[in-house]
Design a protein around this motif. Structure first.
Motif, mmCIF file in Angstrom:
data_model
loop_
_atom_site.group_PDB
_atom_site.id
_atom_site.type_symbol
_atom_site.label_atom_id
_atom_site.label_comp_id
_atom_site.label_asym_id
_atom_site.label_seq_id
_atom_site.Cartn_x
_atom_site.Cartn_y
_atom_site.Cartn_z
ATOM 1 N N LEU A 167 0.834 -1.207 0.000
ATOM 2 C CA LEU A 167 0.000 0.000 0.000
ATOM 3 C C LEU A 167 0.863 1.248 0.000
ATOM 4 N N GLU A 168 1.889 1.266 0.852
ATOM 5 C CA GLU A 168 2.804 2.408 0.894
ATOM 6 C C GLU A 168 3.478 2.628 -0.452
ATOM 7 N N LEU A 169 3.971 1.549 -1.042
ATOM 8 C CA LEU A 169 4.632 1.652 -2.341
ATOM 9 C C LEU A 169 3.676 2.147 -3.416
ATOM 10 N N THR A 170 2.464 1.640 -3.394
ATOM 11 C CA THR A 170 1.498 1.995 -4.437
ATOM 12 C C THR A 170 1.125 3.468 -4.365
ATOM 13 N N VAL A 171 0.840 3.957 -3.178
ATOM 14 C CA VAL A 171 0.498 5.382 -3.034
ATOM 15 C C VAL A 171 1.661 6.256 -3.476
ATOM 16 N N LEU A 172 2.870 5.872 -3.081
ATOM 17 C CA LEU A 172 4.051 6.634 -3.479
ATOM 18 C C LEU A 172 4.190 6.655 -4.996
ATOM 19 N N GLY A 173 4.013 5.499 -5.623
ATOM 20 C CA GLY A 173 4.141 5.430 -7.075
ATOM 21 C C GLY A 173 3.058 6.184 -7.810
ATOM 22 N N VAL A 174 1.827 6.108 -7.322
ATOM 23 C CA VAL A 174 0.716 6.826 -7.952
ATOM 24 C C VAL A 174 0.956 8.331 -7.889
ATOM 25 N N ARG A 175 1.439 8.815 -6.767
ATOM 26 C CA ARG A 175 1.732 10.251 -6.651
ATOM 27 C C ARG A 175 2.839 10.647 -7.616
ATOM 28 N N ASP A 176 3.724 9.696 -7.906
ATOM 29 C CA ASP A 176 4.884 9.975 -8.749
ATOM 30 C C ASP A 176 4.525 10.003 -10.229
ATOM 31 N N ASN A 177 3.745 8.994 -10.693
ATOM 32 C CA ASN A 177 3.557 8.889 -12.142
ATOM 33 C C ASN A 177 2.108 8.884 -12.607
ATOM 34 N N GLY A 178 1.136 8.873 -11.695
ATOM 35 C CA GLY A 178 -0.257 9.076 -12.095
ATOM 36 C C GLY A 178 -1.028 7.847 -12.510
ATOM 37 N N THR A 179 -0.449 6.647 -12.394
ATOM 38 C CA THR A 179 -1.200 5.429 -12.713
ATOM 39 C C THR A 179 -2.364 5.266 -11.750
ATOM 40 N N GLU A 180 -3.514 4.840 -12.262
ATOM 41 C CA GLU A 180 -4.678 4.634 -11.416
ATOM 42 C C GLU A 180 -4.374 3.614 -10.320
ATOM 43 N N PHE A 181 -4.865 3.876 -9.110
ATOM 44 C CA PHE A 181 -4.471 3.128 -7.921
ATOM 45 C C PHE A 181 -4.717 1.629 -8.063
ATOM 46 N N GLY A 182 -5.909 1.253 -8.514
ATOM 47 C CA GLY A 182 -6.247 -0.165 -8.598
ATOM 48 C C GLY A 182 -5.293 -0.935 -9.486
ATOM 49 N N MET A 183 -4.931 -0.338 -10.594
ATOM 50 C CA MET A 183 -3.999 -0.988 -11.498
ATOM 51 C C MET A 183 -2.593 -1.009 -10.910
ATOM 52 N N ALA A 184 -2.193 0.094 -10.293
ATOM 53 C CA ALA A 184 -0.844 0.188 -9.745
ATOM 54 C C ALA A 184 -0.621 -0.823 -8.632
ATOM 55 N N LEU A 185 -1.626 -1.046 -7.797
ATOM 56 C CA LEU A 185 -1.488 -1.996 -6.698
ATOM 57 C C LEU A 185 -1.145 -3.386 -7.215
ATOM 58 N N LYS A 186 -1.787 -3.753 -8.307
ATOM 59 C CA LYS A 186 -1.550 -5.084 -8.893
ATOM 60 C C LYS A 186 -0.323 -5.096 -9.787
ATOM 61 N N ALA A 187 -0.204 -4.099 -10.661
ATOM 62 C CA ALA A 187 0.826 -4.142 -11.704
ATOM 63 C C ALA A 187 2.182 -3.662 -11.220
ATOM 64 N N GLU A 188 2.221 -2.906 -10.131
ATOM 65 C CA GLU A 188 3.498 -2.409 -9.629
ATOM 66 C C GLU A 188 3.971 -3.252 -8.440
ATOM 67 N N ALA A 189 3.453 -2.984 -7.249
ATOM 68 C CA ALA A 189 3.908 -3.728 -6.073
ATOM 69 C C ALA A 189 3.612 -5.225 -6.200
ATOM 70 N N GLY A 190 2.406 -5.567 -6.596
ATOM 71 C CA GLY A 190 2.047 -6.984 -6.713
ATOM 72 C C GLY A 190 2.898 -7.715 -7.723
#
Length: 455
Positions: free
Chosen positions: A57-80
């Motif tokens: 969750l921490e990583l996803t929020v940080l990444g979303v603030r950085d590059n604008g990917t939608e949260f639901g996708m970022a949680l799965k496609a980035e940290a997950g």
């Protein structure tokens, strides 16, 4: 997200990069990671995956603030995705064997795999954590040291990964992260005499420059994933056109089209063209574009104002060349002041149009009609790129013919996207060389050594 700066980063100089490369070289040469038993390296990479999952969750929020990917996708496609990638290569590292050559009875021929040394990795801003893990995990699993340069506009999650790696037990100096501009830090990394292999995901012009830097320095091997202009081909005999339209819409508009394998060229059999364009446009129009941290948003922000203006320029050029806007085409003016763009569908696009030939890397779908299978194949291959493709048909023989005929590293059939670490991702033509994902990705990070032993 809102167009405002929320942090600052160190702008690494060439000297900073050289220090990082020297650190990686020292760590490799003294064997602090390379010489660990495979079981010990595996334990560290599994622990790193655990930490990523624990702090997803921490990583996803940080990444979303950085590059604008939608949260639901970022949680799965980035940290997950990153956690899964580190686990995959943790399990793979002790299952990659050498070979015994077929020789005469008085000779033993052995082929051994050895880590290449220092790997330089340059990753893009669209999925920094996912793509970063594609580079880091197999390189570290093979026993190498790494110097990683994230994109200027998306560095924060990879800096966190470096912290987590130390916490997981990765020895000092094995993983080094340098932030800064590509023209300075990226160039220094590519020119470094301490780097043995350079891996890169990004644009074609930068990839060409990296090859030049290799020639100017130590002839380091360079592996490039350079994006695409991927065709998504829909035949009239597709079993479920409504499903095909929905999946095709997400195949281009997820993450605002900022996806290397995005199905950005829609090739539709003429007899269903109008019906299918209407269906794709309907699904696209229903997507909620907005604040990527809002759970209601299905599509997030464009990475930067520069990227947004480039996207809009493609639409202007296309209409000037005779294409028509079936949906969207403009900027969404959010109260936040961020960079958002309407999902855009352009019809009447021909191979002569710039939007047909060049990668937009934004939410812009170019639609072209075809009449025959042969024409569809010709249109599919009519660009310099060859990263991905999609084919929708209920005819099994046609599906096989298209998989064979389309020049692309990945061909999706009756779907678009969704592959995992079990299969490679790589391009042909000007989409690059080498592969991420799967056991094949490890080939980049090993040298082969022959032992010829007289018995």
């Amino acid at each position: 997200m809102d167009g405002a700066a929320f942090t600052t980063l160190e702008r690494a100089t060439a000297q900073d990069v050289n220090r990082a490369c020297a650190s990686a070289r020292e760590a490799f040469e003294d064997g602090r990671w390379r010489d660990l038993p495979p079981a010990a390296r595996k334990k560290v990479l599994h622990r790193l995956a655990d930490i990523i999952e624990e702090r997803a969750l921490e990583l996803t929020v940080l990444g979303v603030r950085d590059n604008g990917t939608e949260f639901g996708m970022a949680l799965k496609a980035e940290a997950g995705s990153a956690a899964g990638t580190f686990r995959y290569y943790a399990e793979a590292l002790d299952k990659v064997y050498g070979e015994v050559a077929p020789t005469s009875p008085d000779v033993l021929g052995l082929v051994q795999r050895e880590p290449v040394g220092v790997v330089g990795a340059i990753v893009p801003w669209n999925f920094p954590l996912m793509i970063g893990a594609w580079k880091l995990a197999p390189a570290l699993a093979a026993g190498n040291s790494v110097v990683l340069k994230p994109a200027e506009t998306a560095s924060l999650t990879l800096l966190k990964i470096a912290e987590y790696a130390m916490e997981a037990g990765l020895p000092d100096g094995v993983l080094n992260v340098v932030t800064g501009e590509g023209a300075v830090a990226g160039e220094a990394l590519a020119l470094s005499m301490d780097v043995d292999v350079l891996v890169f995901t990004g644009s074609g012009p930068v990839g060409r420059r990296l090859l030049e830097y290799s020639a100017r320095s130590n002839l380091k091997r360079v592996y490039l994933e350079l994006g695409g202009k991927s065709p998504n081909i829909v035949f009239a005999d597709a079993e479920n056109l409504e499903k095909a339209a929905q999946v095709s819409a997400m195949g281009i508009f997820r993450n605002s089209g900022q996806v290397c394998v995005a199905g950005s060229r829609l090739l539709v059999e003429r007899s269903i063209h109008d019906e299918f364009v209407e269906a794709v446009s309907r699904h696209a129009e229903a997507l909620k574009v907005g604040d990527p941290l809002s759970l209601d948003s299905q599509i997030g922000a464009i990475n930067s104002d520069r990227q947004l203006q480039g996207n809009l320029g493609f639409v202007t050029d296309a209409t000037a060349q005779g294409a028509e806007i079936a949906l969207g085409g403009g900027r969404i003016l959010e109260s936040t002041g961020g960079y958002y763009m309407e999902p855009t569908v352009l019809t009447g696009v021909s191979p002569e149009h710039r939007v047909f030939q060049e990668e937009v890397f934004g939410p812009v779908l170019a639609v072209t009609a075809f009449d025959t299978e042969e024409e569809a194949l010709r249109l599919a291959n009519a660009t310099d790129y060859g990263l991905a493709a999609g084919v929708w048909t209920s005819n099994l023989s046609r599906a096989h013919r298209m998989v064979r005929g389309v020049r692309a590293g990945v061909v999706h059939v009756n779907t678009y996207g969704g592959s995992d670490n079990t299969v490679p991702l790589g391009g042909v033509k000007q989409s690059g060389n080498g592969h991420d994902k799967s056991l094949h990705a490890m080939d980049k990070y090993f040298d082969l050594k022959t032992a010829w032993i007289q018995l």
